[in-house]
Enzyme design. Sequence first.
Site, PDB file in Angstrom:
ATOM      1  N   GLU A   1      37.678  41.124  41.595  1.00 31.41           N
ATOM      2  CA  GLU A   1      37.784  39.745  41.125  1.00 31.41           C
ATOM      3  C   GLU A   1      36.539  38.929  41.427  1.00 31.41           C
ATOM      4  O   GLU A   1      35.831  39.186  42.400  1.00 31.41           O
ATOM      5  CB  GLU A   1      39.046  39.054  41.672  1.00 31.41           C
ATOM      6  CG  GLU A   1      39.026  38.793  43.149  1.00 31.41           C
ATOM      7  CD  GLU A   1      40.276  38.015  43.620  1.00 31.41           C
ATOM      8  OE1 GLU A   1      41.337  38.057  42.971  1.00 31.41           O
ATOM      9  OE2 GLU A   1      40.169  37.354  44.665  1.00 31.41           O
TER      10      GLU A   1
ATOM     11  N   TYR B   1      38.536  31.746  37.200  1.00 29.04           N
ATOM     12  CA  TYR B   1      38.937  32.963  37.900  1.00 29.04           C
ATOM     13  C   TYR B   1      38.895  34.104  36.898  1.00 29.04           C
ATOM     14  O   TYR B   1      39.404  33.962  35.779  1.00 29.04           O
ATOM     15  CB  TYR B   1      40.364  32.800  38.447  1.00 29.04           C
ATOM     16  CG  TYR B   1      40.930  34.091  38.995  1.00 29.04           C
ATOM     17  CD1 TYR B   1      40.778  34.419  40.339  1.00 29.04           C
ATOM     18  CD2 TYR B   1      41.583  35.002  38.157  1.00 29.04           C
ATOM     19  CE1 TYR B   1      41.266  35.618  40.839  1.00 29.04           C
ATOM     20  CE2 TYR B   1      42.069  36.206  38.656  1.00 29.04           C
ATOM     21  CZ  TYR B   1      41.907  36.498  39.991  1.00 29.04           C
ATOM     22  OH  TYR B   1      42.379  37.685  40.489  1.00 29.04           O
TER      23      TYR B   1
END
Length: 392
Positions: A197, A109
């Site tokens: 993101e 991530y």
Amino acid sequence: MKIHEYQARQILQAAGAPVPNFEVIDTPDQAAAAVKKLGGGNLVVKAQVHAGGRGKAGYVVLSDKPADIEAHARRMLSVPMVSKQTGPQGVKVSKILLAPAVEIDKEYYIGMVIDRAKGCPVIMVSKEGGVEIEEVAAKNPDAIIKEWIHPHLGLQAWQVRNLTAALGLTGEAAKDCGKTIETLARIFMEKDCSLAEINPLVMTKGTGGAPGKIMAIDAKFTFDDNALFRHPELEAMFDSTEENPFELRAKAANLSYIALDGNIGCLVNGAGLAMATMDIIKLHGGTPANFLDVGGSVTKDGAIEAFRIILADSKVKGVLVNIFGGIAKCDVIADALIAAAKEIGFKIPVVVRLEGTNVEKARQMLEEAKIPALIGAADLTDAAKKVCKAVA
Ligand code: GDP
Ligand code: MN
């Protein structure tokens, strides 16, 4: 403002990040041509909706059979997607992304938001990518490593090294991941993001002795609405079908409308008064269905539209009108109430609490109009009690 994954991929690609190429379709019969353009092979079929959790909902699937790919596209385009982030009614899917599937070795991530407490952007990375990051943050917060970005100095090389080291990367992989982190940070600043993101950023499996590669296979950007005027290219990416239709209507009329889950519609002027109104409704056992803030300089037409929006929502079983006449005048609201009652007809109780500029005149107008559904209130507590009782 949110955008779709395919638009996020376009932005990442344009900025030089490693993103597999892709095709977007909006009907199932475009699937075959898209598969051909991508050269066939194992493809990933992904619903394009603003909500996340698509993988677990069955709206991200892999297949190497064109017929299956078309069937999945058909299913996704016809059955609304229900995921953890959508609510039970789900969301309609209008576009499908097709891309060559990558063989995944590891999922990471990387994301960036504004840290409001520190007043600067923060970059976060985690080895536990792929899954919902909120879950990681709640259950295992130490698995998220952060670097805060000095507003004048920007992201520093040593910070990038800290982040890639935290992901356990070395050599070329660390360098490539570092570049992608820098690219994400640059996009975040340049495009006035409130969130950027990549989840997952993957390390692909190496083939034939060649090492794997770093690739971004899902991305999400949210932009600061107040900065959108600086980015016409982003405004052009706006997809109104993903927004709450009532919120869109309110926006067009210069009103701010927030949809909630209860059954009491709230028509107020000013955000602070809206908060107080919702608090007092809760205190007396009710739940707001929404709040619609007509603002300070509301016109009669604006106020009528406000009533139309609130009454169009079938969840609403009662309305609390709470106006403090400062710049907004009570008689303008009363006038709009009377006009709305005539035009739409109030089939549910409407409790009215007015105070401030021209309140005497407003009360007199309402009295003379004799609208059956209207319930006058002496003060805010009285109004809250009455509306809660009316919907109970
Ligand atoms: P989200 O669930 O809405 O966040 O959708 P993602 O695009 O992140 O996909 C969810 C999961 O599907 C990922 O975490 C991967 O595990 C898997 N996935 C997505 N794309 C690929 C792919 O190209 N190859 C493989 N093997 N898995 C994929
Ligand atoms: Mn994802």
